[in-house]
Design an enzyme around this catalytic site. Structure first.
Site, PDB file in Angstrom:
ATOM      1  N   HIS A  78       0.868  -1.250   0.055  1.00  0.00           N
ATOM      2  CA  HIS A  78      -0.064   0.003  -0.117  1.00  0.00           C
ATOM      3  C   HIS A  78       0.726   1.256  -0.021  1.00  0.00           C
ATOM      4  O   HIS A  78       1.208   1.702   0.995  1.00  0.00           O
ATOM      5  CB  HIS A  78      -0.853  -0.153   1.322  1.00  0.00           C
ATOM      6  CG  HIS A  78      -2.040  -1.094   1.253  1.00  0.00           C
ATOM      7  ND1 HIS A  78      -1.316  -2.365   1.657  1.00  0.00           N
ATOM      8  CD2 HIS A  78      -3.131  -1.392   1.127  1.00  0.00           C
ATOM      9  CE1 HIS A  78      -2.552  -3.397   1.591  1.00  0.00           C
ATOM     10  NE2 HIS A  78      -3.537  -2.867   1.392  1.00  0.00           N
TER      11      HIS A  78
ATOM     12  N   HIS B 211      -3.681   3.600  -3.462  1.00  0.00           N
ATOM     13  CA  HIS B 211      -3.859   3.044  -1.888  1.00  0.00           C
ATOM     14  C   HIS B 211      -3.211   1.784  -1.944  1.00  0.00           C
ATOM     15  O   HIS B 211      -2.416   1.112  -1.266  1.00  0.00           O
ATOM     16  CB  HIS B 211      -5.376   2.962  -1.588  1.00  0.00           C
ATOM     17  CG  HIS B 211      -5.538   2.319  -0.385  1.00  0.00           C
ATOM     18  ND1 HIS B 211      -5.464   2.982   0.927  1.00  0.00           N
ATOM     19  CD2 HIS B 211      -5.937   0.870  -0.022  1.00  0.00           C
ATOM     20  CE1 HIS B 211      -5.751   2.259   1.997  1.00  0.00           C
ATOM     21  NE2 HIS B 211      -6.031   0.991   1.478  1.00  0.00           N
TER      22      HIS B 211
ATOM     23  N   GLU C 219     -18.251  -3.629  23.786  1.00  0.00           N
ATOM     24  CA  GLU C 219     -17.610  -4.744  24.028  1.00  0.00           C
ATOM     25  C   GLU C 219     -16.275  -4.773  23.222  1.00  0.00           C
ATOM     26  O   GLU C 219     -15.049  -5.266  23.705  1.00  0.00           O
ATOM     27  CB  GLU C 219     -18.388  -5.884  23.686  1.00  0.00           C
ATOM     28  CG  GLU C 219     -19.202  -6.477  25.039  1.00  0.00           C
ATOM     29  CD  GLU C 219     -20.566  -5.649  25.147  1.00  0.00           C
ATOM     30  OE1 GLU C 219     -21.227  -5.991  26.077  1.00  0.00           O
ATOM     31  OE2 GLU C 219     -20.837  -4.870  24.078  1.00  0.00           O
TER      32      GLU C 219
ATOM     33  N   HIS D  68     -29.644 -13.663  24.283  1.00  0.00           N
ATOM     34  CA  HIS D  68     -28.748 -13.758  25.210  1.00  0.00           C
ATOM     35  C   HIS D  68     -28.315 -15.125  25.559  1.00  0.00           C
ATOM     36  O   HIS D  68     -27.328 -15.246  26.464  1.00  0.00           O
ATOM     37  CB  HIS D  68     -29.405 -12.978  26.360  1.00  0.00           C
ATOM     38  CG  HIS D  68     -29.546 -11.657  26.167  1.00  0.00           C
ATOM     39  ND1 HIS D  68     -30.302 -11.058  25.305  1.00  0.00           N
ATOM     40  CD2 HIS D  68     -29.005 -10.541  27.097  1.00  0.00           C
ATOM     41  CE1 HIS D  68     -30.068  -9.559  25.371  1.00  0.00           C
ATOM     42  NE2 HIS D  68     -29.468  -9.407  26.437  1.00  0.00           N
TER      43      HIS D  68
END
Length: 663
Positions: free
Chosen positions: A30, A260, A407, A469
């Site tokens: 890159h 890129h 999280e 859950h």
């Protein structure tokens, strides 16, 4: 004699030449972003970054994280100028076994603090490193533990949601020594950023509590002024938005999004070198004056390291400091820990046992830090939080980190704390939400980061919260990660033993899976080998009558007591019950030990776990001999679900009996 500004420009052009040559030789890489970032990274490395020229692992070094990990050749070129890498290393870019892999990897390349590439995570780990610096500086002093944490980010990096979650926490915590250089070239791999992003980054980061400066990211004077301002800002993290042009300096690829993710063609490289004043037909060109100029600060850096060593020697004369320094530098596992005593007459959820153990570690491990994703009462981290204090702008001595419902940032930040060194770090949430943190968990294992990731509510026994859950595939999913320990203890005493094993790990993370529901406690008097058995990953819990089993029944976690109960209903079969709290550790044991636990002469084996059954086939040889759950759960009381899904002693005994009869 060239003036300083002119040779700085020459040096940046030399770095760009190395980027083009290495990516061309590797036939991949890159170059575009690495070239647009080159000015900011060069100024940082040459004039600001504090390090020991002779020791990349110096405790008080500034940390640099290339969060835009695809720009790795830029970092490697600068590490070459530092004398850390060789020209042969640069020529081996992206090749098997080299010290210059496609994305930076700690442990592979000296001078690389963490493994980056998955965008947003490098920055998030840098937030963890900045947290560690603040915590250690508050305890050890700025002369011993003070440093800056620098990050180089890109447009794609800043787009990652994990970046924003971590940035919000960095602003909340006032991490004044965290400085981000944002190479805003407005291009990413597929196109201009305008097709997918219209964020006003200045307003955004200011709203998150950051100090923000916008500059021409290719102007060295502006870069230095912005870095000076960022270093002067003590109360807020800083982001320097450097407006740049992708592939800056390239002959025809400048400003082209195709720069890129692919090497330039040979003609483009030659034309660009001519434009930059480099020899057109010479590859990997680095003149001696550029090296000498870049290293002009080395004597002062070496003097700074020596002064730090002298200050440390003087501070060690203080007993309290020496004790804390010992805590910060002691190899993991060298300290004997004491654990709570659990009453065998009572039933205790393993999450509650974890809470008791955590509270018992508060004084034993004064540098144990961490927190929960807005689940302190459920994860049993509430007392730790209230006792040790919440870390923040007003309390640098706090050890509890309040992550909120984040999280993924939580896990990545915890990894950064672990990688920084000096602290032991944990995170906590429900097992089902490990999916949110999944890539950070993988990165912990890849980097050999000894972080502790705690997951409670580990099965369908969550009950009324329902299938959203109730984890089904999560334990197996985590076990598929190489170098990850997944520990699912059967009771309170196994929980303590799992923690002791996890906290002794120096080069691998641990996922600790814990129950919401109460479980019977294994009496240490009846099971004297429990601690050693857990450390080995598995052990014989209940031996068959006469020590001659007809079959082996394996289980982990909450299903160990279920297996014991089922075995008692089958007196006609001599059953050995084996607890396997950690499949990874058990599989790493010597063959003699594994054969002693799972004797080859007893071929019939049956396994039970309240999760996906497939991985247990490695022990049973057949899916027909594993009782698990491969469907989603439902919303109902835990006991009702256990009956509905067959996780009762009677049903398990019937399945074992039928399988044994047809063996």
């Amino acid at each position: 004699m060239e003036d300083c500004a002119a040779i700085d420009v020459k040096a940046v052009n030399v770095v760009k030449g190395l980027i083009m040559d290495a990516t061309f030789k590797a036939k991949s890489g890159h170059p575009g972003g690495a070239m647009s970032s080159a000015d900011m990274a060069y100024v940082l490395f040459k004039d600001y970054l504090r390090f020991d020229p002779a020791d990349t692992g110096w405790f008080a070094r500034d940390r640099f994280v290339l969060s835009a990990g695809h720009e790795s050749m830029l970092q490697y070129a600068l590490l070459y100028l530092r004398g850390v890498l060789t020209m042969d290393d640069l020529k081996a870019f992206r090749q098997f076994g080299s010290r210059t892999p496609g994305h930076p990897e700690n442990g592979e390349t000296p001078g690389v603090e963490c493994t980056t590439g998955p965008l947003g995570q490098g920055f998030s780990m840098a937030v963890g490193m900045a947290v560690a610096e603040e915590m250690l500086r508050a305890r050890l002093g700025a002369d011993i533990a003070g440093h800056y944490t620098y990050v180089l980010s890109s447009d794609g990096d800043v787009q990652a949601p994990v970046f924003f979650g971590s940035a919000a926490l960095a602003g909340l915590w006032g991490l004044g020594r965290l400085i981000v250089l944002f190479d805003k070239n407005k291009v990413q791999l597929a196109s201009a950023t305008s097709v997918c992003d219209a964020t006003d980054h200045k307003k955004l980061f200011e709203s998150l509590g950051w100090h923000v400066v916008e500059i021409d990211g290719n102007n060295h004077a502006a870069i230095r002024a912005a870095l000076d301002a960022a270093r002067a800002e003590k109360a807020k993290p800083s982001i320097i938005i450097g407006n740049t042009i992708i592939a800056k300096g390239a002959f025809s690829m400048e400003g082209n999004h195709e720069a890129h993710g692919a090497p330039f063609k040979e003609a483009e490289i030659q034309a660009t070198k001519k434009r930059l004043g480099l020899p057109e037909d010479e590859t990997f060109f680095v003149p001696e004056d550029v090296v000498s100029h870049f290293r002009a600060r080395f004597p002062a850096l070496a003097e700074g390291r020596a002064a730090w060593g002298k200050a440390l020697s003087q501070r060690l004369a203080d007993g309290a400091f020496a004790a804390l320094w010992g805590e910060a530098t002691r190899p993991r596992g060298e300290r004997a820990l004491s654990w709570p005593v659990f009453d065998p007459a009572k039933a205790v959820a393993t999450r509650s046992a974890w809470g008791a153990c955590l509270n018992g570690l508060i004084d034993q491990l004064p540098l144990f830090v961490g927190g929960s994703a807005d689940l302190d009462p459920s994860n049993m981290t509430e007392k730790f939080r209230d006792t040790t204090g919440i870390f923040g702008k007003q309390n640098r001595l706090g050890r509890a980190l309040c992550f909120g419902v984040r999280e993924f940032p939580m896990a990545a930040i915890t990894n950064g704390i672990a990688l920084h060194g000096g602290l032991t770090a944990f995170s906590a949430t429900f097992l089902i939400f490990s999916d949110y943190a999944r890539n950070a968990l993988r990165m912990a294992a890849l980097q050999h980061a000894p972080a502790l990731h705690v997951f409670t509510h580990d099965s369908f026994y969550v009950g009324e919260d329902g299938p959203t859950h109730e984890p089904i595939e999560q334990a197996s999913s985590l076990r598929l990660i190489p170098n990850m320990l997944v520990m699912r203890p059967a009771d309170a005493n196994e929980t303590a033993a799992c923690l002791e094993t996890a906290l002794a790990q120096a080069a691998r993370p641990t996922c600790l899976l814990l129950t919401r529901q109460n479980l019977p406690i294994l009496d240490p008097a009846a099971y004297p080998g429990l601690k050693e058995g857990v450390a080995a990953g598995g052990y014989v819990l209940d031996e068959a009558p006469g020590g001659k089993p007809d079959m082996v029944l394996l289980a982990s976690g909450s299903e160990v007591s279920l297996a014991q109960a089922a075995a008692k209903l089958l007196p006609e079969i001599a059953i050995r019950v084996v607890s396997l709290p950690c499949l990874e550790l058990f599989n790493e044991q010597p063959e003699a030990y594994k054969k002693a636990v799972l004797p080859p002469e007893v071929p019939f084996r049956f396994a039970v776990e309240a999760g996906r059954p497939e991985l247990w086939c490695q022990y049973t040889g057949s899916l027909d001999r594993v009782f698990g759950i491969a469907h989603f759960g439902a919303s109902a009381p835990a006991g009702k679900l256990a009956e509905a899904y067959g996780f009762t002693p009677e049903n398990l005994a019937a399945k074992i009996k039928a399988a044994y009869a047809g063996k």
